[in-house]
Write an enzyme that holds these catalytic residues in place. Structure first.
Site, PDB file in Angstrom:
ATOM      1  N   HIS A 147      54.495  63.514  59.456  1.00  0.00           N
ATOM      2  CA  HIS A 147      53.320  64.192  58.896  1.00  0.00           C
ATOM      3  C   HIS A 147      52.043  63.610  59.486  1.00  0.00           C
ATOM      4  O   HIS A 147      52.072  62.646  60.245  1.00  0.00           O
ATOM      5  CB  HIS A 147      53.317  64.143  57.368  1.00  0.00           C
ATOM      6  CG  HIS A 147      53.210  62.775  56.767  1.00  0.00           C
ATOM      7  ND1 HIS A 147      54.208  61.824  56.855  1.00  0.00           N
ATOM      8  CD2 HIS A 147      52.218  62.178  56.046  1.00  0.00           C
ATOM      9  CE1 HIS A 147      53.848  60.733  56.220  1.00  0.00           C
ATOM     10  NE2 HIS A 147      52.633  60.916  55.728  1.00  0.00           N
ATOM     11  N   HIS A 149      49.258  62.065  58.257  1.00  0.00           N
ATOM     12  CA  HIS A 149      48.506  60.891  57.813  1.00  0.00           C
ATOM     13  C   HIS A 149      48.508  59.826  58.905  1.00  0.00           C
ATOM     14  O   HIS A 149      49.525  59.563  59.549  1.00  0.00           O
ATOM     15  CB  HIS A 149      49.092  60.332  56.512  1.00  0.00           C
ATOM     16  CG  HIS A 149      48.898  61.243  55.338  1.00  0.00           C
ATOM     17  ND1 HIS A 149      49.689  61.195  54.210  1.00  0.00           N
ATOM     18  CD2 HIS A 149      47.996  62.233  55.122  1.00  0.00           C
ATOM     19  CE1 HIS A 149      49.275  62.109  53.343  1.00  0.00           C
ATOM     20  NE2 HIS A 149      48.245  62.752  53.874  1.00  0.00           N
ATOM     21  N   ASP A 151      48.600  56.691  59.013  1.00  0.00           N
ATOM     22  CA  ASP A 151      49.543  55.572  58.969  1.00  0.00           C
ATOM     23  C   ASP A 151      50.948  55.979  59.396  1.00  0.00           C
ATOM     24  O   ASP A 151      51.877  55.166  59.362  1.00  0.00           O
ATOM     25  CB  ASP A 151      49.548  54.921  57.575  1.00  0.00           C
ATOM     26  CG  ASP A 151      50.053  55.844  56.481  1.00  0.00           C
ATOM     27  OD1 ASP A 151      49.787  57.056  56.554  1.00  0.00           O
ATOM     28  OD2 ASP A 151      50.703  55.347  55.538  1.00  0.00           O
ATOM     29  N   HIS A 152      51.092  57.236  59.843  1.00  0.00           N
ATOM     30  CA  HIS A 152      52.353  57.711  60.422  1.00  0.00           C
ATOM     31  C   HIS A 152      52.155  58.323  61.808  1.00  0.00           C
ATOM     32  O   HIS A 152      53.119  58.485  62.556  1.00  0.00           O
ATOM     33  CB  HIS A 152      53.015  58.739  59.504  1.00  0.00           C
ATOM     34  CG  HIS A 152      53.501  58.151  58.219  1.00  0.00           C
ATOM     35  ND1 HIS A 152      54.834  57.863  57.982  1.00  0.00           N
ATOM     36  CD2 HIS A 152      52.833  57.763  57.105  1.00  0.00           C
ATOM     37  CE1 HIS A 152      54.961  57.334  56.775  1.00  0.00           C
ATOM     38  NE2 HIS A 152      53.749  57.261  56.220  1.00  0.00           N
ATOM     39  N   HIS A 205      54.310  66.257  49.916  1.00  0.00           N
ATOM     40  CA  HIS A 205      53.390  65.143  50.214  1.00  0.00           C
ATOM     41  C   HIS A 205      52.244  65.667  51.065  1.00  0.00           C
ATOM     42  O   HIS A 205      51.069  65.400  50.783  1.00  0.00           O
ATOM     43  CB  HIS A 205      54.153  64.030  50.934  1.00  0.00           C
ATOM     44  CG  HIS A 205      53.326  62.827  51.232  1.00  0.00           C
ATOM     45  ND1 HIS A 205      52.835  61.993  50.243  1.00  0.00           N
ATOM     46  CD2 HIS A 205      52.902  62.294  52.407  1.00  0.00           C
ATOM     47  CE1 HIS A 205      52.138  61.020  50.792  1.00  0.00           C
ATOM     48  NE2 HIS A 205      52.154  61.177  52.106  1.00  0.00           N
ATOM     49  N   ASP A 229      57.271  60.006  54.193  1.00  0.00           N
ATOM     50  CA  ASP A 229      56.761  59.748  52.846  1.00  0.00           C
ATOM     51  C   ASP A 229      57.342  60.711  51.813  1.00  0.00           C
ATOM     52  O   ASP A 229      56.750  60.911  50.746  1.00  0.00           O
ATOM     53  CB  ASP A 229      55.228  59.839  52.835  1.00  0.00           C
ATOM     54  CG  ASP A 229      54.566  58.565  53.331  1.00  0.00           C
ATOM     55  OD1 ASP A 229      55.293  57.621  53.684  1.00  0.00           O
ATOM     56  OD2 ASP A 229      53.322  58.529  53.380  1.00  0.00           O
ATOM     57  N   HIS A 267      57.958  53.390  54.279  1.00  0.00           N
ATOM     58  CA  HIS A 267      57.235  52.247  53.708  1.00  0.00           C
ATOM     59  C   HIS A 267      58.199  51.262  53.057  1.00  0.00           C
ATOM     60  O   HIS A 267      59.286  51.636  52.601  1.00  0.00           O
ATOM     61  CB  HIS A 267      56.238  52.711  52.634  1.00  0.00           C
ATOM     62  CG  HIS A 267      55.070  53.466  53.158  1.00  0.00           C
ATOM     63  ND1 HIS A 267      53.872  52.858  53.486  1.00  0.00           N
ATOM     64  CD2 HIS A 267      54.900  54.784  53.409  1.00  0.00           C
ATOM     65  CE1 HIS A 267      53.019  53.774  53.911  1.00  0.00           C
ATOM     66  NE2 HIS A 267      53.615  54.951  53.874  1.00  0.00           N
TER      67      HIS A 267
END
Length: 361
Positions: A147, A149, A151-152, A205, A229, A267
């Site tokens: 996805h 975001h 942090d990915h 998400h 996520d 995570h």
């Protein structure tokens, strides 16, 4: 995605005035004060308008990437060897290496050791990923992005520049950085003769979230699910861009997969998730056993991945919305005119509400 820090950071640089003009702010004092305030906790827990302003800035503007670069720098300084100690898992010549990224993310490097072909899942920070590839002598073929975001996806473009033949896969409904190969539900992606992936569209998400299943049949072993996520060990992601019914459908996609499937989440949330599960379902013996193991692992900063879907179905409350034991623990009952799926969505919504409150206590 970490909360509420990015919401606080972005709101500290946004002036809510008419058209929400971006302004400069002082760094340390004001950010620290706001981070510890009731306002910050309320924003993260209830997702009121202030939260959505910050979320929009994070996902739709360059401010999100600026914040991500700041987080990368901080994590590299704080965890020069990564936030957790990891070991590769080798399944008949396919090596899966969890790479600890940022403060609690995992990127996964998947290598066919016979051909040295490599695929990377969710490379938030390109630096440790590139170091891993060089150490293994592997050639990157593609990025599989779950996805949008940062942090990915924050390392997608850098890796694409470094490895010219690298393709970037993801769903076009998410604004995936560097996307070259848009995917739809159940599309297959093959690399050589042994790396066979299938993408599953799992919104909730984000609107375009995708999970990737590495088919174990080609290698004579269990399949591996890279869940981003959507699902964590004993947890699930926040419903930023979908409702409980949408998320339930996505979680049911995971629940339909083979019990032997290995789960590789985005995570390291295992300890917090299992402690929450202990509150909502205190009599679950399997969960209690898993928690003791996780506490031992995390006491030594060891990675808790992978689990199996068979395990998750026994103790992950977000995969157990059908469980009568969980219904009783939550104090919920099916209404007379309520169909089963709607009831399960209501159970999931209540679980997610309680988890949001639990996380921000």
């Amino acid at each position: 995605m970490a909360l509420p820090e990015w919401t606080v950071y972005l709101l500290c640089i946004a002036s809510v005035c008419g058209g929400f003009y971006i302004c400069r702010v002082s760094k340390c004092a004001r950010i620290t004060a706001l981070k510890n305030s009731r306002l910050a906790k309320l924003m993260a827990r209830t997702e009121k308008p202030l939260f959505w302003i910050a979320y929009s800035l994070y996902t739709r503007t360059k401010l999100g990437y600026i914040f991500h670069k700041r987080q990368m720098k901080k994590a590299r300084e704080r965890y020069p060897a990564g936030h957790s100690k990891t070991q590769p898992t080798v399944i008949n010549g396919i090596k899966i290496i969890p790479v600890p990224i940022l403060s609690d993310n995992y990127t996964y490097v998947v290598i066919d050791t016979a051909s040295n072909m490599a695929v990377v899942v969710d490379p938030a920070d390109p630096q440790p990923v590139q170091a891993c590839l060089e150490e293994e002598g592997a050639e990157l073929q593609a990025v599989l992005c779950t996805h949008k975001h940062w942090d990915h996806s924050g390392g997608n473009r850098a890796l694409k520049r470094r490895y010219m033949s690298c393709r970037v896969y993801g769903n076009a409904m998410d604004n995936i950085p560097g996307l070259t190969h848009p995917l739809s539900d159940k599309d297959t992606i093959d690399f050589g003769t042994r790396l066979h992936f299938r993408a599953f569209y799992t919104p909730g998400h984000t609107v375009g979230h995708v999970i990737y299943l590495l088919d174990g049949r080609a290698i004579g072993g269990p399949s591996s699910l890279f869940s981003g996520d959507l699902v964590f060990l004993s947890g699930c992601g926040r419903m930023f861009e979908g409702n409980a019914s949408t998320m339930l459908s996505s979680l049911d996609t995971v629940g339909s997969l083979n019990d032997e499937t290995l789960l590789w989440p985005g995570h390291e949330y295992a300890e917090d998730n299992l402690l929450f599960a202990a509150e909502v379902e205190p009599c679950n013996v399997v969960r209690d056993q898993k928690l003791q193991w996780v506490l031992q692992q995390r006491g030594q900063r060891l990675c808790t991945c992978p689990s199996t879907l068979a395990e998750e179905k026994q103790y992950n409350p977000f995969l157990r919305s059908h469980s009568q034991d969980l219904h009783r623990a939550l104090g919920l009952q099916q209404k007379q005119d309520e169909d089963w799926t709607s009831y399960r969505a209501r159970v999931l919504e209540e679980l997610r509400r309680r988890k949001d409150i639990y996380k921000d206590r």
